[in-house]
Design a protein around this motif. Structure first.
Motif, PDB file in Angstrom:
ATOM      1  N   UNK A 213     -30.136  88.284  36.049  1.00  0.00           N
ATOM      2  CA  UNK A 213     -29.690  89.523  36.909  1.00  0.00           C
ATOM      3  C   UNK A 213     -28.331  90.009  36.618  1.00  0.00           C
ATOM      4  N   UNK A 214     -27.528  89.146  35.996  1.00  0.00           N
ATOM      5  CA  UNK A 214     -26.009  89.573  35.598  1.00  0.00           C
ATOM      6  C   UNK A 214     -26.198  90.893  34.991  1.00  0.00           C
ATOM      7  N   UNK A 215     -25.478  91.779  35.408  1.00  0.00           N
ATOM      8  CA  UNK A 215     -25.213  93.331  34.699  1.00  0.00           C
ATOM      9  C   UNK A 215     -24.770  93.293  33.229  1.00  0.00           C
ATOM     10  N   UNK A 216     -25.368  93.974  32.330  1.00  0.00           N
ATOM     11  CA  UNK A 216     -24.903  94.244  30.854  1.00  0.00           C
ATOM     12  C   UNK A 216     -24.892  95.899  30.757  1.00  0.00           C
ATOM     13  N   UNK A 217     -24.077  96.029  29.721  1.00  0.00           N
ATOM     14  CA  UNK A 217     -23.760  97.473  29.511  1.00  0.00           C
ATOM     15  C   UNK A 217     -24.897  98.308  29.092  1.00  0.00           C
ATOM     16  N   UNK A 218     -25.030  99.622  29.019  1.00  0.00           N
ATOM     17  CA  UNK A 218     -26.117 100.452  28.638  1.00  0.00           C
ATOM     18  C   UNK A 218     -26.603 101.068  29.557  1.00  0.00           C
ATOM     19  N   UNK A 219     -27.741 101.890  29.305  1.00  0.00           N
ATOM     20  CA  UNK A 219     -28.013 102.342  27.946  1.00  0.00           C
ATOM     21  C   UNK A 219     -27.219 103.447  27.573  1.00  0.00           C
ATOM     22  N   UNK A 220     -27.399 103.895  26.407  1.00  0.00           N
ATOM     23  CA  UNK A 220     -26.318 104.884  25.831  1.00  0.00           C
ATOM     24  C   UNK A 220     -27.092 105.582  24.669  1.00  0.00           C
ATOM     25  N   UNK A 221     -26.688 106.681  24.397  1.00  0.00           N
ATOM     26  CA  UNK A 221     -27.066 107.467  23.327  1.00  0.00           C
ATOM     27  C   UNK A 221     -28.286 108.212  23.500  1.00  0.00           C
TER      28      UNK A 221
END
Length: 312
Positions: free
Chosen positions: A184-192
């Motif tokens: 559940x910990x947030x992560x970066x993304x999405x991108x591009x």
């Protein structure tokens, strides 16, 4: 729904006079029912679905029109639409794909290369303005996973199990709770760049016959290609490549690509949440509770999607 009603619907909505109807078993989509129907001239796959979005049929139609081999266009209803609505659900019809589920029989190296070509073809098609308007950026299934995960955690840690199967699920959950909640910990993304993505292109959705067919477009999204590629890059067991030779064959067909590590991590987390939460829910609610428990355990195994997601 009784199958005689299905025959009436197909005649009224699609002009198909069917002579035989066979229910198709398999798949994890509990919001859908699938049949093989025969008219005496041709066979069709008929899906009655309340899941996914209306964009799936439009995606398949556009990809087929663009010449992507391995994607079948839906049969149009009498009114010109790509589906009809019965009982509040979409009724879609596509030509039947002869062959076996690749999830059951696997793929040869030649077929892995062909599958790479197929998925590259999907990602290369420029979506129409209409498709861009209706195609979601986030799979609706993914969107509900964090809430479901918290509901499951409250149930499995805060109340007595109703039977032995739920008790076993609770034991596994408690033993691995820190890792499970770590998803559940947030992560970066999405991108591009965003492309047309199937969003669930594992081998269970591939028919291996004279040519490969990618089926079940209900969860299609407009997203970076890592949304699809994650399923060939580990964590799917026998539903993805199982060795370097198969992976090399896939990318030999797909072509050179620089996988964005940020996007891959983002979509792996989303998929791991889905694998853990949906299968845990099905252990509780059914059907196939013991099989669901086995798959849930697999997601947490050393080569499972949750483990792969947490270490990436």
């Amino acid at each position: 729904m009784e199958t005689p009603a299905l025959g009436e619907w197909l005649l009224e909505d699609f002009g198909l006079d069917v002579v035989d109807i066979t229910r198709v078993h398999g798949g994890a989509d509990l919001a859908a029912e699938v049949w093989r129907v025969d008219t005496g001239v041709r066979s069709y796959a008929v899906k009655w679905s309340g899941g996914g979005t209306d964009a799936g049929a439009l995606v398949a139609a556009e990809l087929a029109a663009a010449g992507v081999v391995g994607v079948a266009a839906p049969v149009r209803a009498r009114g010109g639409g790509l589906w009809s609505v019965r009982g509040g659900r979409r009724l879609t019809v596509v030509p039947w794909a002869d062959g076996a589920s690749a999830g059951e029989v696997g793929l040869t190296l030649e077929q892995w290369a062909a599958y790479g070509v197929l998925l590259a073809g999907v990602h290369a098609v420029e979506p129409s303005d209409e498709l861009r308007r209706v195609l979601p950026a986030l799979n609706p299934v993914n969107a509900r996973m964090p809430g479901l995960m918290r509901e499951l955690d409250a149930r499995l840690t805060g109340r007595a199990p109703v039977d032995a199967v739920e008790a076993e699920l609770g034991e596994v959950w408690l033993a691995d709770r820190d890792r499970i909640l770590g998803l559940l910990e947030p992560v970066d993304g999405p991108r591009g760049e965003a492309v047309i993505c199937h969003a669930d292109p594992h081998l269970g959705n591939v028919i291996a016959g004279d040519e490969l067919r990618l089926i079940d477009w209900d969860d299609a999204v407009l997203a970076p290609r890592e949304q699809d590629l994650l399923l060939v890059l580990g964590g799917m067991g026998s539903l993805g490549p199982t060795d370097a030779e198969q992976l090399d064959a896939f990318f030999g067909g797909y072509g050179a690509v620089e996988v964005d590590a940020v996007n891959l991590r983002y979509y792996r987390r989303a998929r791991a949440l889905e694998e853990v939460a949906l299968w845990a829910e099905q252990v509780i609610t059914g059907p196939d509770r013991e099989d669901s428990l086995r798959i849930f355990r697999g997601a947490l195994a050393s080569d499972g999607m949750a483990t792969v997601a947490l270490r990436s």
